[in-house]
Design an enzyme around this catalytic site. Structure first.
Site, mmCIF file in Angstrom:
data_model
loop_
_atom_site.group_PDB
_atom_site.id
_atom_site.type_symbol
_atom_site.label_atom_id
_atom_site.label_comp_id
_atom_site.label_asym_id
_atom_site.label_seq_id
_atom_site.Cartn_x
_atom_site.Cartn_y
_atom_site.Cartn_z
ATOM 1 N N ALA A 24 -9.560 44.932 87.072
ATOM 2 C CA ALA A 24 -8.609 44.336 88.011
ATOM 3 C C ALA A 24 -7.205 44.877 87.787
ATOM 4 O O ALA A 24 -6.918 45.507 86.773
ATOM 5 C CB ALA A 24 -8.604 42.815 87.833
ATOM 6 N N HIS A 25 -6.358 44.578 88.735
ATOM 7 C CA HIS A 25 -4.946 44.930 88.637
ATOM 8 C C HIS A 25 -4.284 44.135 87.513
ATOM 9 O O HIS A 25 -4.555 42.943 87.340
ATOM 10 C CB HIS A 25 -4.233 44.614 89.950
ATOM 11 C CG HIS A 25 -4.644 45.493 91.083
ATOM 12 N ND1 HIS A 25 -5.794 45.267 91.800
ATOM 13 C CD2 HIS A 25 -4.065 46.600 91.607
ATOM 14 C CE1 HIS A 25 -5.897 46.201 92.739
ATOM 15 N NE2 HIS A 25 -4.861 47.031 92.643
#
Length: 138
Positions: free
Chosen positions: A8-9
């Site tokens: 994920a970011h």
């Protein structure tokens, strides 16, 4: 053997794993990969590939956003590694991570993917809609 990679970011994947472990206990077959602002597609692909340390394992990659860089990088890794079973699913959330954790042992990867995608809609609830549904039941 099934393993999970959360990608994920920012720090979301690391924190998602930590949050899941608060509820489920240690998730030794889970790894998290962060995608930082200064990184590009190639660097996140490399991180995902490096997280796949067990060549005999099947991997479920849970990414945060459909068509975001972590998702796209995960798909690229899956397409390059055709000798391994790698499934990529977007829309990572704590309920879906916990569903995957509960099914990790004793189920094949396609069953896990089918299950978590089928229950995804059940993990999002609106309080006001739930209240209306409950009132209609009475």
């Amino acid at each position: 053997m099934n393993k999970v990679i959360l990608v994920a970011h920012g720090q979301l994947a690391h924190e998602m794993k930590r949050s899941a472990e608060m509820i489920f206990g240690e998730l030794s077959d889970f790894q998290s990969v962060e995608f930082l602002k200064e990184e590009g597609l190639d660097s996140i692909q490399q991180k995902i590939s490096q997280a796949m340390t067990d060549e005999t394992a099947d991997y479920l990659v849970l990414a945060d956003l459909f068509c975001g860089t972590p998702y796209n990088a995960s798909c690229a890794v899956a397409m390059k590694n055709t000798q391994q079973t790698i499934e990529v699913v977007s829309g990572m959330s704590l309920p879906l991570v916990l569903e995957a954790a509960s099914m990790l042992q004793g189920n094949n990867l396609s069953s896990i993917v089918k299950h978590i995608t089928s229950v995804a809609g059940d993990t999002v609830k609106s309080f006001s809609e739930q209240l209306i549904e409950e009132e209609e039941d009475f």
